[in-house]
Design a protein around this motif. Structure first.
Motif, PDB file in Angstrom:
ATOM      1  N   VAL A   6     -10.321 -10.066  -4.047  1.00 49.43           N
ATOM      2  CA  VAL A   6     -11.208  -8.908  -3.987  1.00 49.43           C
ATOM      3  C   VAL A   6     -12.399  -9.301  -3.131  1.00 49.43           C
ATOM      4  CG1 VAL A   6     -12.688  -7.333  -5.281  1.00 49.43           C
ATOM      5  CG2 VAL A   6     -10.525  -8.087  -6.270  1.00 49.43           C
ATOM      6  N   LEU A   7     -12.695  -8.466  -2.130  1.00 50.52           N
ATOM      7  CA  LEU A   7     -13.852  -8.692  -1.265  1.00 50.52           C
ATOM      8  C   LEU A   7     -14.848  -7.564  -1.463  1.00 50.52           C
ATOM      9  CD1 LEU A   7     -11.946  -9.606   2.026  1.00 50.52           C
ATOM     10  CD2 LEU A   7     -13.014 -11.193   0.422  1.00 50.52           C
ATOM     11  N   ALA A   8     -16.105  -7.921  -1.624  1.00 49.60           N
ATOM     12  CA  ALA A   8     -17.196  -6.952  -1.731  1.00 49.60           C
ATOM     13  C   ALA A   8     -18.105  -7.195  -0.542  1.00 49.60           C
ATOM     14  CB  ALA A   8     -17.962  -7.138  -3.041  1.00 49.60           C
ATOM     15  N   ALA A   9     -18.135  -6.232   0.374  1.00 47.21           N
ATOM     16  CA  ALA A   9     -18.907  -6.367   1.615  1.00 47.21           C
ATOM     17  C   ALA A   9     -18.529  -7.659   2.340  1.00 47.21           C
ATOM     18  CB  ALA A   9     -20.405  -6.303   1.332  1.00 47.21           C
ATOM     19  N   GLY A  10     -17.227  -7.976   2.307  1.00 44.94           N
ATOM     20  CA  GLY A  10     -16.726  -9.145   3.004  1.00 44.94           C
ATOM     21  C   GLY A  10     -16.823 -10.455   2.246  1.00 44.94           C
ATOM     22  N   ARG A  44     -17.652  -4.539 -14.471  1.00 44.29           N
ATOM     23  CA  ARG A  44     -18.781  -3.727 -13.978  1.00 44.29           C
ATOM     24  C   ARG A  44     -19.942  -4.608 -13.541  1.00 44.29           C
ATOM     25  NH1 ARG A  44     -18.785   0.789 -18.562  1.00 44.29           N
ATOM     26  NH2 ARG A  44     -17.828   2.477 -17.403  1.00 44.29           N
ATOM     27  N   VAL A  45     -20.274  -5.596 -14.365  1.00 46.25           N
ATOM     28  CA  VAL A  45     -21.390  -6.491 -14.041  1.00 46.25           C
ATOM     29  C   VAL A  45     -21.133  -7.192 -12.707  1.00 46.25           C
ATOM     30  CG1 VAL A  45     -22.577  -8.618 -14.730  1.00 46.25           C
ATOM     31  CG2 VAL A  45     -22.180  -6.811 -16.416  1.00 46.25           C
ATOM     32  N   LYS A  46     -19.931  -7.683 -12.510  1.00 42.01           N
ATOM     33  CA  LYS A  46     -19.610  -8.385 -11.260  1.00 42.01           C
ATOM     34  C   LYS A  46     -19.647  -7.443 -10.057  1.00 42.01           C
ATOM     35  CE  LYS A  46     -17.107 -12.168 -13.346  1.00 42.01           C
ATOM     36  NZ  LYS A  46     -15.854 -12.942 -13.430  1.00 42.01           N
ATOM     37  N   LEU A  47     -19.106  -6.252 -10.218  1.00 39.73           N
ATOM     38  CA  LEU A  47     -19.111  -5.287  -9.111  1.00 39.73           C
ATOM     39  C   LEU A  47     -20.531  -4.828  -8.790  1.00 39.73           C
ATOM     40  CD1 LEU A  47     -16.004  -3.100 -10.029  1.00 39.73           C
ATOM     41  CD2 LEU A  47     -16.182  -4.772  -8.170  1.00 39.73           C
ATOM     42  N   GLU A  48     -21.326  -4.543  -9.825  1.00 42.73           N
ATOM     43  CA  GLU A  48     -22.695  -4.071  -9.606  1.00 42.73           C
ATOM     44  C   GLU A  48     -23.595  -5.164  -9.059  1.00 42.73           C
ATOM     45  OE1 GLU A  48     -23.824  -2.232 -13.308  1.00 42.73           O
ATOM     46  OE2 GLU A  48     -22.292  -0.675 -13.078  1.00 42.73           O
ATOM     47  N   THR A  49     -23.308  -6.419  -9.395  1.00 42.61           N
ATOM     48  CA  THR A  49     -24.068  -7.536  -8.832  1.00 42.61           C
ATOM     49  C   THR A  49     -23.749  -7.685  -7.348  1.00 42.61           C
ATOM     50  OG1 THR A  49     -24.135  -8.687 -10.956  1.00 42.61           O
ATOM     51  CG2 THR A  49     -24.495 -10.023  -8.980  1.00 42.61           C
ATOM     52  N   ALA A  50     -22.471  -7.551  -6.999  1.00 44.58           N
ATOM     53  CA  ALA A  50     -22.045  -7.711  -5.609  1.00 44.58           C
ATOM     54  C   ALA A  50     -22.437  -6.511  -4.745  1.00 44.58           C
ATOM     55  CB  ALA A  50     -20.531  -7.915  -5.552  1.00 44.58           C
ATOM     56  N   LEU A  51     -22.363  -5.313  -5.313  1.00 42.17           N
ATOM     57  CA  LEU A  51     -22.659  -4.074  -4.571  1.00 42.17           C
ATOM     58  C   LEU A  51     -23.558  -3.184  -5.435  1.00 42.17           C
ATOM     59  CD1 LEU A  51     -19.032  -3.433  -3.256  1.00 42.17           C
ATOM     60  CD2 LEU A  51     -20.976  -4.265  -1.916  1.00 42.17           C
ATOM     61  N   PRO A  52     -24.842  -3.539  -5.541  1.00 44.77           N
ATOM     62  CA  PRO A  52     -25.743  -2.843  -6.476  1.00 44.77           C
ATOM     63  C   PRO A  52     -25.993  -1.373  -6.167  1.00 44.77           C
ATOM     64  CG  PRO A  52     -26.962  -4.402  -5.108  1.00 44.77           C
ATOM     65  CD  PRO A  52     -25.512  -4.617  -4.825  1.00 44.77           C
ATOM     66  N   ALA A  53     -25.698  -0.919  -4.978  1.00 44.52           N
ATOM     67  CA  ALA A  53     -25.938   0.488  -4.645  1.00 44.52           C
ATOM     68  C   ALA A  53     -24.782   1.383  -5.092  1.00 44.52           C
ATOM     69  CB  ALA A  53     -26.159   0.639  -3.138  1.00 44.52           C
ATOM     70  N   ARG A  57     -12.402   5.743 -15.528  1.00 47.51           N
ATOM     71  CA  ARG A  57     -12.046   6.310 -14.230  1.00 47.51           C
ATOM     72  C   ARG A  57     -12.686   5.466 -13.141  1.00 47.51           C
ATOM     73  NH1 ARG A  57     -15.136   9.737 -11.184  1.00 47.51           N
ATOM     74  NH2 ARG A  57     -16.486  10.062 -12.972  1.00 47.51           N
ATOM     75  N   PHE A  58     -11.901   5.094 -12.132  1.00 50.00           N
ATOM     76  CA  PHE A  58     -12.424   4.376 -10.978  1.00 50.00           C
ATOM     77  C   PHE A  58     -12.737   5.393  -9.898  1.00 50.00           C
ATOM     78  CE2 PHE A  58     -12.299   2.237  -6.937  1.00 50.00           C
ATOM     79  CZ  PHE A  58     -12.968   1.058  -7.187  1.00 50.00           C
ATOM     80  N   SER A  59     -13.999   5.444  -9.505  1.00 45.63           N
ATOM     81  CA  SER A  59     -14.434   6.357  -8.454  1.00 45.63           C
ATOM     82  C   SER A  59     -15.731   5.817  -7.871  1.00 45.63           C
ATOM     83  CB  SER A  59     -14.641   7.764  -9.027  1.00 45.63           C
ATOM     84  OG  SER A  59     -15.066   8.641  -8.019  1.00 45.63           O
ATOM     85  N   PRO A  60     -15.716   5.261  -6.662  1.00 46.60           N
ATOM     86  CA  PRO A  60     -16.932   4.723  -6.057  1.00 46.60           C
ATOM     87  C   PRO A  60     -17.959   5.828  -5.820  1.00 46.60           C
ATOM     88  CG  PRO A  60     -14.978   4.035  -4.832  1.00 46.60           C
ATOM     89  CD  PRO A  60     -14.550   5.085  -5.792  1.00 46.60           C
ATOM     90  N   GLU A  61     -19.129   5.677  -6.428  1.00 44.71           N
ATOM     91  CA  GLU A  61     -20.202   6.660  -6.272  1.00 44.71           C
ATOM     92  C   GLU A  61     -21.521   5.922  -6.076  1.00 44.71           C
ATOM     93  OE1 GLU A  61     -20.086   9.124  -9.769  1.00 44.71           O
ATOM     94  OE2 GLU A  61     -18.000   9.684  -9.432  1.00 44.71           O
ATOM     95  N   ALA A  62     -22.385   6.494  -5.272  1.00 43.67           N
ATOM     96  CA  ALA A  62     -23.715   5.903  -5.085  1.00 43.67           C
ATOM     97  C   ALA A  62     -24.396   5.813  -6.448  1.00 43.67           C
ATOM     98  CB  ALA A  62     -24.544   6.736  -4.129  1.00 43.67           C
ATOM     99  N   HIS A 108     -32.295   0.084  -7.656  1.00 43.66           N
ATOM    100  CA  HIS A 108     -33.718  -0.187  -7.399  1.00 43.66           C
ATOM    101  C   HIS A 108     -33.836  -1.234  -6.308  1.00 43.66           C
ATOM    102  CE1 HIS A 108     -35.059   2.031 -10.908  1.00 43.66           C
ATOM    103  NE2 HIS A 108     -34.120   1.441 -11.611  1.00 43.66           N
ATOM    104  N   ASN A 109     -34.895  -1.099  -5.532  1.00 42.19           N
ATOM    105  CA  ASN A 109     -35.211  -2.140  -4.561  1.00 42.19           C
ATOM    106  C   ASN A 109     -36.707  -2.380  -4.619  1.00 42.19           C
ATOM    107  OD1 ASN A 109     -36.506  -0.217  -2.912  1.00 42.19           O
ATOM    108  ND2 ASN A 109     -34.595   0.254  -1.854  1.00 42.19           N
TER     109      ASN A 109
END
Length: 119
Positions: free
Chosen positions: A24-28, A81-90, A103-108, A113-114
């Motif tokens: 699995v790659l998150a943003a490469g 979820r924690v791993k995905l949100e850490t890798a791609l927080p947006a 349900r798997f559905s990529p959503e902003a 926060h930044n």
């Protein structure tokens, strides 16, 4: 946004899932997932946009029937979820449908926060 599939590679935004390679790659960048987390992600991505019951996920990933009171799916969904949100927080990828499943559905992400936003 929907997941796209090309030659056994699943794409969901900046997430790339290669079921045949166990990758699995998150943003490469490669994510480190357990065997169960990987299996759960593949099962969900292959069913993008569809609510998948806990019992069905358990059968797909564990290969047996879900026992009453077993919370394994919930624990592994949380870890994933924690791993995905850490890798791609947006992004938010896995959504809970109480009483139905996941349900798997990529959503902003609405909780992103930044340095310019308050927490």
């Amino acid at each position: 946004m929907e997941a796209a599939q090309t030659d056994d590679v699943l794409y969901a935004g900046e997430l790339e899932v290669r079921p045949n390679d166990g990758l699995v790659l998150a943003a490469g960048r490669a994510l480190t997932l357990s065997v169960r987390e990987f299996g759960l992600l593949v099962a969900l991505v292959q069913r993008t946009g569809r609510i998948v019951s806990r019992a069905e996920l358990y059968r797909l990933v564990w290969g047996s029937d879900l026992r009453d009171g077993d919370r394994s799916i919930d624990v592994y969904v949380h870890k994933l979820r924690v791993k995905l949100e850490t890798a791609l927080p947006a992004w938010a990828f896995i959504h809970t449908h109480v009483g139905f499943g996941y349900r798997f559905s990529p959503e902003a992400s609405h909780v992103f926060h930044n340095s310019t936003t308050s927490r």
